[in-house]
Design a protein around this motif. Structure first.
Motif, PDB file in Angstrom:
ATOM      1  N   GLU A  62       0.802  -1.219   0.000  1.00 34.67           N
ATOM      2  CA  GLU A  62       0.000   0.000   0.000  1.00 34.67           C
ATOM      3  C   GLU A  62       0.838   1.272   0.000  1.00 34.67           C
ATOM      4  O   GLU A  62       0.346   2.346  -0.358  1.00 34.67           O
ATOM      5  N   SER A  63       2.105   1.159   0.400  1.00 35.34           N
ATOM      6  CA  SER A  63       2.937   2.346   0.577  1.00 35.34           C
ATOM      7  C   SER A  63       3.654   2.733  -0.712  1.00 35.34           C
ATOM      8  O   SER A  63       4.314   1.895  -1.337  1.00 35.34           O
ATOM      9  N   LYS A  64       3.522   3.986  -1.113  1.00 36.99           N
ATOM     10  CA  LYS A  64       4.289   4.487  -2.249  1.00 36.99           C
ATOM     11  C   LYS A  64       5.740   4.708  -1.841  1.00 36.99           C
ATOM     12  O   LYS A  64       6.658   4.575  -2.647  1.00 36.99           O
ATOM     13  N   ASN A  65       5.933   5.087  -0.584  1.00 37.05           N
ATOM     14  CA  ASN A  65       7.284   5.253  -0.065  1.00 37.05           C
ATOM     15  C   ASN A  65       7.717   3.963   0.615  1.00 37.05           C
ATOM     16  O   ASN A  65       6.903   3.227   1.167  1.00 37.05           O
ATOM     17  N   ILE A  75      -0.300  -3.853  -6.069  1.00 35.60           N
ATOM     18  CA  ILE A  75       0.432  -2.757  -6.698  1.00 35.60           C
ATOM     19  C   ILE A  75      -0.076  -2.513  -8.119  1.00 35.60           C
ATOM     20  O   ILE A  75      -0.325  -1.366  -8.521  1.00 35.60           O
ATOM     21  N   ASN A 129      -3.539  -0.760  -8.009  1.00 28.38           N
ATOM     22  CA  ASN A 129      -3.617   0.608  -7.486  1.00 28.38           C
ATOM     23  C   ASN A 129      -2.538   1.537  -8.030  1.00 28.38           C
ATOM     24  O   ASN A 129      -2.729   2.760  -8.026  1.00 28.38           O
ATOM     25  N   ASN A 130      -1.413   0.983  -8.459  1.00 29.62           N
ATOM     26  CA  ASN A 130      -0.335   1.802  -9.024  1.00 29.62           C
ATOM     27  C   ASN A 130       0.228   1.120 -10.261  1.00 29.62           C
ATOM     28  O   ASN A 130       1.371   0.637 -10.267  1.00 29.62           O
ATOM     29  N   ARG A 160       3.881   1.523 -11.656  1.00 27.62           N
ATOM     30  CA  ARG A 160       5.085   1.087 -10.946  1.00 27.62           C
ATOM     31  C   ARG A 160       5.672  -0.142 -11.635  1.00 27.62           C
ATOM     32  O   ARG A 160       4.966  -1.068 -12.014  1.00 27.62           O
ATOM     33  N   ASP A 205      10.980  -0.325  -9.719  1.00 25.29           N
ATOM     34  CA  ASP A 205      10.488   0.294  -8.482  1.00 25.29           C
ATOM     35  C   ASP A 205      10.400  -0.732  -7.364  1.00 25.29           C
ATOM     36  O   ASP A 205      10.601  -0.409  -6.195  1.00 25.29           O
ATOM     37  N   LYS A 228      14.227   2.322  -3.602  1.00 24.81           N
ATOM     38  CA  LYS A 228      13.344   1.363  -4.262  1.00 24.81           C
ATOM     39  C   LYS A 228      13.111   0.161  -3.348  1.00 24.81           C
ATOM     40  O   LYS A 228      13.981  -0.197  -2.554  1.00 24.81           O
TER      41      LYS A 228
END
Length: 483
Positions: free
Chosen positions: A175-178, A205, A208-209, A212, A246, A278
């Protein structure tokens, strides 16, 4: 009447193929099955010859080399009228439509990649580099590219006390982008959910993204790709592929042991990704400090993130898993049967799921016969005998090594001298006979692949007939291990 008889025969063949596919999936594992066996369809059946169709010549040749003997043996047991299995390329050959594999679908309950989250999945979704020798090689060999199991999602992961921390850590990373923890290192014995969580992270991932760049592969595949890069003098493309991602995910990391040059490259790739913020996620069967053949500096980097141990399942978790799987398979599982399975099959989740699929397949093939405790015990009698004996592959290796006066380390080594190779084959044979472990699981214990185990089992079966002395030795070992 003739037409009705033909339709009836065709349906019978389709039903048999569905059952055979279910057995092949359990024996060879989900990854191998999805890559090589699931695309096969049954073709024409004439004069005792059954045609099985593959979509490409490459796939046909691979199946003939690695799986044809087992497919033939299982099908001959299912249908004595089949005298020969003929593997062909589908194009322009068979007049029949794709096999009705409703039985297999009902048992496995695994949706196709195309209908997950409404998008198509291709190699570019998971970071394969186009135009390089590596990508070209992957396109020729589908097994070289790893795709996530569509059924391995967070929604389908059953959480209990023994795995809740691992689940929470994996969910947080997904869930974390960072970067949250770097690396996230998951470890446990086989079949406790490491790979399920790894695939769940990928699906989350990509849902939701989607932009990446994620690469997921096993340590064996990393080694293979690096060796190919060296051979083709394409290490620049290799570095660009793995250092531009990523998220890098490596499963079965224990196979990186004693791979000196590859470990060196992985260390630099790992360090580069961490320094750039990363995410790196790794799974193995042991903690970083217990991994054999791994350099100390790499171990030090691995323990620098979050190390999570997935503990063996407890009774409540096993009950939850059985109920969830029964729901996905759309079958009625009586509480007494679920309790029996949860109490008896405690080693790993994969074995638990496999037992449920066997019972479900038996029920479906007998026109929806009710699942009862007596029926379950009868269907699983071979597995239950193995569990009651509590024979392990480690124990088999130890006893075989002692009997033939060699060390366990030699048994697991790459030595091909007959004094070592023959005991190794005997140990693999006994592991297949006395445990319920799959061929790939047995292979991993000997640092081999499943095809080597298949060859060893066939070889020993032949030698037992020809060599009375070897047959007596194996019988002594069997009695020792069973007592």
């Amino acid at each position: 009447m003739a037409e009705e008889a033909f339709v009836s025969e065709e349906r019978a063949v389709d039903t048999q193929w569905g059952m055979i596919c279910s057995q092949l999936k359990m024996e060879f594992g989900e990854t191998a099955f999805d890559s090589w066996l699931k695309p096969l369809t049954v073709g024409d059946f004439n004069n005792g010859v059954m045609n099985i169709c593959a979509p490409t010549a490459f796939m046909k040749n691979w199946v003939v080399t690695h799986y044809s003997d087992r497919i033939s043996k299982i099908w001959e047991q299912q249908n004595p009228e089949i005298k020969k299995i003929n593997f062909v390329v589908h194009t322009g050959f068979s007049n029949r439509r794709t096999t009705d594999t409703s039985l297999l679908k009902k048992i496995s309950s695994t949706p196709t990649p195309q209908n997950i989250y409404g998008g198509n999945i291709n190699s570019s979704s998971f970071g394969l580099v186009a135009g390089s020798a590596l990508a070209n090689d992957a396109s020729k060999n589908p097994a070289n590219a790893t795709f996530p199991n569509p059924n391995y999602t967070f929604e389908n992961f059953v959480v209990g006390k023994t795995n809740e921390f691992a689940y929470a850590a994996a969910k947080k990373v997904a869930e974390s982008k960072n970067v949250s923890f770097n690396p996230l290192f998951l470890y446990s014995s086989v079949g406790l959910g490491k790979t399920h969580l790894m695939h769940s992270i990928i699906w989350h991932i990509k849902k939701n993204n989607p932009d990446r760049n994620v690469i997921y592969l096993t340590a064996e595949q990393f080694v293979y790709k690096f060796v190919k890069a060296l051979r083709y003098k394409d290490t620049t493309a290799f570095k660009e592929q793995f250092r531009s991602v990523d998220v890098l995910m490596v499963d079965d990391f224990q196979f990186m042991g004693n791979k000196g040059t590859t470990q060196e490259e992985f260390f630099h790739t790992f360090s580069s990704l961490v320094e750039e913020g990363k995410q790196v996620i790794i799974a193995a069967d042991k903690s970083p400090t217990d991994l054999e053949g791994i350099e100390e500096r790499l171990k030090s980097r691995l323990v620098g993130g979050l190390v999570v141990d997935i503990m063996p399942t407890d009774f409540d978790l096993r009950m939850g898993i059985l109920k969830k799987k029964a729901e996905l398979m759309n079958i009625e599982l009586p509480s007494k049967v679920a309790e029996f399975l949860a109490q008896k099959i405690t080693s790993n989740v994969r074995e638990l799921e496999g037992s449920l699929k066997r019972v479900a397949a038996h029920s479906l093939l007998l026109s929806g016969k009710e699942i009862t405790l007596d029926m379950t015990q009868d269907v699983l009698k071979d597995m239950l005998r193995s569990i009651d004996r509590k024979t392990t592959i480690d124990e088999i290796q130890k006893k075989v090594a002692e009997h033939f006066n060699i060390s366990v380390k030699e048994l697991q080594s790459s030595r091909r001298a007959r004094t070592v190779a023959r005991p190794r084959q005997v140990a693999m044979y006994l592991a297949k006979q006395l445990t319920s472990r799959s061929l790939p699981e047995i292979g991993r214990k000997f640092d081999r692949d499943h095809t080597t185990v298949m060859h060893a089992v066939r070889k020993v079966e032949e030698l037992i007939v020809e060599d009375q002395n070897l047959a007596e030795n194996i019988e002594i070992l069997r009695r020792t291990l069973e007592n």
